[in-house]
Design a protein around this motif. Structure first.
Motif, PDB file in Angstrom:
ATOM      1  N   GLU A   1       3.602  29.031  57.636  1.00  0.00           N
ATOM      2  CA  GLU A   1       4.862  29.270  58.356  1.00  0.00           C
ATOM      3  C   GLU A   1       5.199  28.068  59.219  1.00  0.00           C
ATOM      4  O   GLU A   1       4.314  27.388  59.745  1.00  0.00           O
ATOM      5  CB  GLU A   1       4.745  30.511  59.243  1.00  0.00           C
ATOM      6  CG  GLU A   1       4.583  31.808  58.476  1.00  0.00           C
ATOM      7  CD  GLU A   1       4.701  33.004  59.399  1.00  0.00           C
ATOM      8  OE1 GLU A   1       5.775  33.122  60.048  1.00  0.00           O
ATOM      9  OE2 GLU A   1       3.745  33.778  59.497  1.00  0.00           O
TER      10      GLU A   1
ATOM     11  N   ASP B   1       9.432  28.888  63.562  1.00  0.00           N
ATOM     12  CA  ASP B   1       9.542  30.315  63.276  1.00  0.00           C
ATOM     13  C   ASP B   1       8.518  31.107  64.072  1.00  0.00           C
ATOM     14  O   ASP B   1       8.777  32.237  64.503  1.00  0.00           O
ATOM     15  CB  ASP B   1       9.349  30.563  61.777  1.00  0.00           C
ATOM     16  CG  ASP B   1      10.539  30.051  60.963  1.00  0.00           C
ATOM     17  OD1 ASP B   1      11.632  29.926  61.547  1.00  0.00           O
ATOM     18  OD2 ASP B   1      10.360  29.772  59.769  1.00  0.00           O
TER      19      ASP B   1
ATOM     20  N   ARG C   1       9.850  31.562  67.732  1.00  0.00           N
ATOM     21  CA  ARG C   1      11.066  32.342  67.980  1.00  0.00           C
ATOM     22  C   ARG C   1      10.794  33.646  68.730  1.00  0.00           C
ATOM     23  O   ARG C   1      11.534  34.010  69.658  1.00  0.00           O
ATOM     24  CB  ARG C   1      11.798  32.616  66.677  1.00  0.00           C
ATOM     25  CG  ARG C   1      12.463  31.377  66.089  1.00  0.00           C
ATOM     26  CD  ARG C   1      13.291  31.685  64.861  1.00  0.00           C
ATOM     27  NE  ARG C   1      13.692  30.450  64.207  1.00  0.00           N
ATOM     28  CZ  ARG C   1      14.707  29.693  64.587  1.00  0.00           C
ATOM     29  NH1 ARG C   1      15.435  30.075  65.635  1.00  0.00           N
ATOM     30  NH2 ARG C   1      15.007  28.584  63.929  1.00  0.00           N
TER      31      ARG C   1
END
Length: 282
Positions: free
Chosen positions: A258, A262, A265
């Motif tokens: 990932e 992300d 967030r």
């Protein structure tokens, strides 16, 4: 007894120059030397005066660092350039420096249009600054051969010789880095000119404090109020708390497949009171 320095020997020096340790050299190793428009203009003026065709003779000297010293001051530049003989040659390039009254007229013209001073303070030369000088009857760059004198103690009869040409190239690169060097040749260094511009701008301000404060007092009641329609626009605007992450360049590595942004967030949303469960977990 034969002449130790006959006439036919004095018209040129041997090609092999003595190497200089720590000499002044240009950074350009190939192609054009001048990068800024004002340096290009400087070299083009030399070409128009019949000097440019012989400038290439000094390019190798300028790149090899054969210039021992170079000083720019009002009225010209003085340098020492190492050739093939033990003593460096003395080189001088002269341009007429403007007088106090002439520079006062230039300074006033620059103050009359604030954009000129802003560009100069930014370390660049205004594109149309030549017009400022022309408007007061002056020329920033040499206008004719009478505005340019060249001297070198070498035996070469050509003007400019390779030593003069080398200095022209170094000057062009110096002008790239500091356009005020061009103005210094005409008699105004950076600090003196900027101080004069500031003084003239200050003198042009209103002399009556009451007059200037009265204008502000007239609008104090509404000074901090938003213009019409602005509160409505602000009320309807909503920026996601993690919008900043959209501006971050992609990281070179991922974490378990990932992207790092992300993974961050949920934390940004939690700090804004949104989606807290995404951070704390079930």
């Amino acid at each position: 007894m034969p002449d130790p320095d006959p006439f036919w020997w004095r018209d040129a020096e041997p090609a092999k120059a003595r190497k200089v340790e720590g000499g002044i050299q240009i950074n350009s190793t190939r192609g054009p030397v001048a990068r800024s428009w004002w340096s290009q203009r400087f070299l083009s003026v030399l070409e128009s005066l019949g000097v440019g065709g012989r400038l290439s003779r000094g390019r190798s000297y300028a790149r090899a660092g054969q210039i021992v010293s170079l000083d720019v001051d009002a009225g010209g530049a003085v340098a020492q350039v190492q050739g093939s003989r033990p003593q460096p040659y003395k080189v001088r390039i002269g341009v007429p420096a403007f007088g106090k009254a002439e520079w006062a007229a230039v300074a006033q013209a620059l103050v009359d249009d604030a954009s000129y001073a802003a560009v100069l303070l930014g370390g660049e030369m205004p594109r149309d600054i030549e017009r400022v000088f022309e408007a007061v009857g002056l020329s920033l760059f040499p206008a004719s051969n009478r505005d340019l004198s060249m001297d070198c103690t070498c035996p070469d009869f050509a003007v400019p010789c390779k030593h003069l040409a080398a200095v022209f190239y170094v000057l062009a690169e110096w002008f790239d880095a500091d356009p005020f060097q061009i103005l210094a040749l005409r008699g105004r260094d950076r600090e003196t000119l900027l101080e004069e511009l500031r003084a003239r701008r200050t003198a042009a301000l209103p002399s009556d404090p009451a007059a200037s404060s009265g204008a502000l007092a007239d609008v104090m009641d509404t000074y901090w109020h938003a213009g019409p329609g602005l509160p409505e626009r602000l009320a309807g605007a909503h920026t996601p708390p993690d919008a900043l992450l959209d501006q971050v360049p992609r990281f070179a590595i991922d974490v378990r497949g990932e992207q790092v942004t992300d993974l961050l967030r949920p934390a940004y949303r939690a700090m804004a009171g949104e989606d807290a469960e995404l951070v704390t977990g079930p």
